[in-house]
Design an enzyme around this catalytic site. Structure first.
Site, PDB file in Angstrom:
ATOM      1  N   GLY A 109       0.802  -1.220   0.000  1.00  0.00           N
ATOM      2  CA  GLY A 109       0.000   0.000   0.000  1.00  0.00           C
ATOM      3  C   GLY A 109       0.830   1.262   0.000  1.00  0.00           C
ATOM      4  O   GLY A 109       2.059   1.243   0.076  1.00  0.00           O
ATOM      5  N   GLY A 152       2.509   3.702   1.597  1.00  0.00           N
ATOM      6  CA  GLY A 152       3.021   3.905   2.942  1.00  0.00           C
ATOM      7  C   GLY A 152       3.491   5.312   3.218  1.00  0.00           C
ATOM      8  O   GLY A 152       3.632   5.715   4.376  1.00  0.00           O
ATOM      9  N   ARG A 153       3.775   6.086   2.166  1.00  0.00           N
ATOM     10  CA  ARG A 153       4.158   7.482   2.355  1.00  0.00           C
ATOM     11  C   ARG A 153       3.600   8.368   1.256  1.00  0.00           C
ATOM     12  O   ARG A 153       3.927   9.551   1.178  1.00  0.00           O
ATOM     13  CB  ARG A 153       5.678   7.624   2.437  1.00  0.00           C
ATOM     14  CG  ARG A 153       6.422   7.129   1.201  1.00  0.00           C
ATOM     15  CD  ARG A 153       7.900   7.460   1.285  1.00  0.00           C
ATOM     16  NE  ARG A 153       8.621   6.859   0.174  1.00  0.00           N
ATOM     17  CZ  ARG A 153       9.283   5.713   0.264  1.00  0.00           C
ATOM     18  NH1 ARG A 153       9.282   5.050   1.394  1.00  0.00           N
ATOM     19  NH2 ARG A 153       9.930   5.224  -0.774  1.00  0.00           N
ATOM     20  N   LYS A 162       4.257  12.363  -2.386  1.00  0.00           N
ATOM     21  CA  LYS A 162       5.108  11.281  -1.898  1.00  0.00           C
ATOM     22  C   LYS A 162       5.991  11.822  -0.781  1.00  0.00           C
ATOM     23  O   LYS A 162       6.817  12.710  -1.009  1.00  0.00           O
ATOM     24  CB  LYS A 162       5.967  10.707  -3.023  1.00  0.00           C
ATOM     25  CG  LYS A 162       6.751   9.465  -2.610  1.00  0.00           C
ATOM     26  CD  LYS A 162       7.411   8.824  -3.815  1.00  0.00           C
ATOM     27  CE  LYS A 162       8.159   7.562  -3.427  1.00  0.00           C
ATOM     28  NZ  LYS A 162       8.799   6.914  -4.589  1.00  0.00           N
ATOM     29  N   ASP A 175       8.021   5.960   8.592  1.00  0.00           N
ATOM     30  CA  ASP A 175       7.492   7.194   9.160  1.00  0.00           C
ATOM     31  C   ASP A 175       6.653   7.974   8.164  1.00  0.00           C
ATOM     32  O   ASP A 175       6.165   9.064   8.478  1.00  0.00           O
ATOM     33  CB  ASP A 175       8.626   8.075   9.689  1.00  0.00           C
ATOM     34  CG  ASP A 175       9.666   8.413   8.623  1.00  0.00           C
ATOM     35  OD1 ASP A 175       9.383   8.225   7.420  1.00  0.00           O
ATOM     36  OD2 ASP A 175      10.774   8.865   8.989  1.00  0.00           O
ATOM     37  N   ARG A 184       3.737  13.976  -7.540  1.00  0.00           N
ATOM     38  CA  ARG A 184       3.785  13.271  -8.813  1.00  0.00           C
ATOM     39  C   ARG A 184       2.380  13.161  -9.382  1.00  0.00           C
ATOM     40  O   ARG A 184       1.385  13.179  -8.659  1.00  0.00           O
ATOM     41  CB  ARG A 184       4.459  11.913  -8.659  1.00  0.00           C
ATOM     42  CG  ARG A 184       3.919  11.019  -7.574  1.00  0.00           C
ATOM     43  CD  ARG A 184       4.797   9.790  -7.440  1.00  0.00           C
ATOM     44  NE  ARG A 184       4.219   8.779  -6.571  1.00  0.00           N
ATOM     45  CZ  ARG A 184       4.780   7.608  -6.306  1.00  0.00           C
ATOM     46  NH1 ARG A 184       5.944   7.309  -6.871  1.00  0.00           N
ATOM     47  NH2 ARG A 184       4.215   6.738  -5.508  1.00  0.00           N
ATOM     48  N   ASP A 230       4.351  -4.310  -7.282  1.00  0.00           N
ATOM     49  CA  ASP A 230       3.670  -3.116  -6.781  1.00  0.00           C
ATOM     50  C   ASP A 230       4.225  -1.846  -7.406  1.00  0.00           C
ATOM     51  O   ASP A 230       3.685  -0.756  -7.174  1.00  0.00           O
ATOM     52  CB  ASP A 230       3.759  -3.034  -5.249  1.00  0.00           C
ATOM     53  CG  ASP A 230       5.189  -3.047  -4.747  1.00  0.00           C
ATOM     54  OD1 ASP A 230       5.874  -4.049  -4.973  1.00  0.00           O
ATOM     55  OD2 ASP A 230       5.612  -2.066  -4.117  1.00  0.00           O
ATOM     56  N   ASN A 231       5.282  -1.963  -8.209  1.00  0.00           N
ATOM     57  CA  ASN A 231       5.849  -0.821  -8.920  1.00  0.00           C
ATOM     58  C   ASN A 231       5.587  -0.892 -10.418  1.00  0.00           C
ATOM     59  O   ASN A 231       6.319  -0.296 -11.208  1.00  0.00           O
ATOM     60  CB  ASN A 231       7.357  -0.739  -8.667  1.00  0.00           C
ATOM     61  CG  ASN A 231       7.693  -0.428  -7.225  1.00  0.00           C
ATOM     62  OD1 ASN A 231       6.887   0.158  -6.510  1.00  0.00           O
ATOM     63  ND2 ASN A 231       8.874  -0.818  -6.788  1.00  0.00           N
ATOM     64  N   ASP A 290       7.239   4.948  -9.823  1.00  0.00           N
ATOM     65  CA  ASP A 290       8.050   4.721  -8.621  1.00  0.00           C
ATOM     66  C   ASP A 290       9.548   4.772  -8.915  1.00  0.00           C
ATOM     67  O   ASP A 290      10.211   3.746  -9.044  1.00  0.00           O
ATOM     68  CB  ASP A 290       7.685   3.391  -7.945  1.00  0.00           C
ATOM     69  CG  ASP A 290       6.360   3.489  -7.200  1.00  0.00           C
ATOM     70  OD1 ASP A 290       5.988   4.601  -6.820  1.00  0.00           O
ATOM     71  OD2 ASP A 290       5.709   2.460  -7.005  1.00  0.00           O
TER      72      ASP A 290
END
Length: 535
Positions: free
Chosen positions: A103, A105-106, A126, A138, A196, A273-274, A283
């Protein structure tokens, strides 16, 4: 042109699909939804570092001031009323193994703006903070990775490679702790956020997570949404349309990979996932540009053991990734008469192979100033070139650019052929590297004979080759120099680099030093020769 803070956003993904609307960014496993609604986490002191004027104009957006309401939006400190920010849920295969839930994440999507051609483009931040998919992270990104994403997204666009775009680069004013090479040496770095932009950020992993979780109704819902919104030419969703859609994804992916291979781009982390469902480069993490021609080269230190994502492996990895997507959507394609389930999906692999071969051949012949000939002869010429380049390990970009300038001399005979060959090789060789240039000399003799046999006008061949072989690419050391300068507060190198990369095929002699081969100091330097997934 509209100020970003006054723009109206639409939200197709959120409006059409069920999501987790708790608003919590607590890290957890999420089920039975396509996204989690989550607001960006504010930052201390946002400042605009870079902006893509051409993309902004296409989107109808004014260039913002260095600070202000628009930059607050681009940093996540403000959410406009028409935005419905979310983080997407997806899974993926990483380095060949199933990783489960991943997912955004950032990354947090703000919504879509309508471009000048009427199309809607999603803007995603991003590095915008924690989401339920942040795992142990984080949710932030550092300046070096954000600058690299901004720069390469736009550089690839100007090269003509299918790609997501980048609108802005914002410094956050916060410090982020990162262990760049995961070797127990964490360091504080400047935080940054890249905005992006793409028609959609849906990837193979969005489908994989649904099948893995047994959410087959959701699988159908997502496939229907993607077809209706991005492949409307396929008509009403259903088994036949699903097969046609997969085959078109195969075709687009093949075109993209062929273009990577002809400009020397190494993605570095081709996990499922990319991989974009639209066939876009997505990505930009530990990517790199091939300098010495080495099919086994990868910039990603995480991949040094198996080199799964090395330059020469990219076409095969893309096909493997497509097979994972096919496996994920197989429940949508039942048996039909005597045809086994998935037969049409398997046909997509043949489409990928044929499209890749045809596209690669077309682009390479164009780079060489040659017309298409007999299939076997073309294939042999290109295979022998790959072997010769790999043996000599000359600079890929400089080789083709030098050959472009030399083509006229080879056709007119104004200089002895061997003298021309020596000049081409000397312009792109890395002293002390490679296994010798004799195979490349041999290949050049064959090439010169083919060029002469075709009998095209010398001026036209040279013009065509120069328009197909870039002089300027985002060399690894150039990106690192721009990062180090920006980190010290000097944006001039980045601004100059982005200006030059907008016209990669033009001579721009005042910027010749940006077209030089990798210097010795960058051969093994972190950020130039070695990178990681850390951002």
């Amino acid at each position: 042109m509209t100020a970003l803070e006054a723009a109206t956003f639409t939200n197709r993904f959120v409006d059409a699909l069920p999501g987790d609307t708790s608003g919590s960014n607590r890290q957890r496993q999420v089920r039975d939804v396509f996204y989690s609604a989550v607001a960006p986490t504010p930052v201390a002191n946002p400042r605009l570092l870079a902006w893509s004027d051409e993309l902004g104009e296409f989107l109808g957006l004014q260039r913002p001031a260095e600070r202000g309401a628009a930059v607050d939006l681009l940093a996540g400190n403000r959410v406009a009323e028409s935005m419905k920010p979310f983080a997407a849920r997806y899974g993926g295969h990483q380095f060949g193994g199933w990783a489960g839930q991943l997912g955004d994440g950032r990354a947090i999507s703000l919504g879509e703006v309508t471009a000048s051609d009427g199309a809607r483009w999603e803007i995603q931040l991003k590095g915008a903070g924690l989401t339920p998919y942040s795992r142990r992270g984080d949710g932030r990104a550092v300046l070096r990775s954000s600058l690299r994403e901004f720069a390469c997204s736009e550089a690839m666009h100007w090269l003509g490679v299918p790609t997501t775009r980048a609108l802005s680069l914002v410094e956050t004013g916060d410090t982020v702790i990162r262990d760049m090479f995961y070797n127990g040496n964490p360091q504080p770095e400047k935080g940054a956020i890249a905005a992006r932009v793409a028609p959609s950020f849906v990837r193979f992993g969005n489908f994989e997570i649904l099948t893995a979780a047994g959410e087959l109704e959701n699988l159908k819902t997502l496939a229907d949404f993607v077809i209706q919104q991005y492949y409307p030419e396929l008509g009403e969703p259903g088994p036949a349309a699903y097969v046609q859609w997969f085959q078109e994804v195969c075709r687009r992916t093949a075109v993209m990979i062929a273009q990577w291979m002809t400009v020397g781009f190494v993605h570095g982390v081709m996990n499922t996932d990319n991989m974009s469902i639209l066939g876009l480069t997505i990505d930009y993490g530990p990517y790199g540009w091939l300098e010495p021609y080495d099919p086994e080269w990868t910039p990603n230190t995480t991949d040094f053991g198996q080199r799964r994502y090395a330059f020469g492996q990219q076409p095969a990895v893309a096909l493997w990734n497509l097979s994972m997507l096919a496996r994920a959507i197989l429940p949508l394609v039942p048996e039909s008469g005597d045809a086994p389930a998935g037969q049409g999906l398997v046909a997509g692999f043949d489409i990928y192979r044929a499209t890749y071969a045809a596209t690669y051949r077309e682009f390479m012949l164009r780079k060489l100033g040659l017309q298409a000939g007999e299939d076997d002869a073309d294939l042999q010429l290109l295979e022998e070139l790959q072997l010769a380049l790999a043996t000599a390990q000359v600079d890929m970009t400089l080789f083709f650019r030098s050959l472009s300038h030399a083509s006229a001399s080879l056709l007119t005979g104004e200089s002895p052929a061997d003298t021309v060959f020596d000049a081409v090789i000397n312009a792109c060789a890395y002293p002390g590297e490679g296994g010798g240039t004799e195979p490349l000399h041999t290949w050049l003799r064959t090439y010169a004979d083919r060029l002469a046999h075709e009998g095209q006008p010398a001026a036209e061949v040279k013009r065509s080759m120069l328009a197909s072989n870039p002089k300027y690419v985002l060399r690894n050391y150039l990106a690192q120099q721009a990062i180090e300068a920006a980190d010290a507060g000097d944006l001039a190198p980045l601004e100059r680099l982005m200006l030059v990369l907008k016209r990669p095929f033009d001579e721009q002699p005042e910027h010749d030093e940006l077209a030089r081969k990798r210097p010795d100091w960058a051969r093994d330097r972190p950020g130039c020769a070695t990178l990681s997934c850390s951002s």
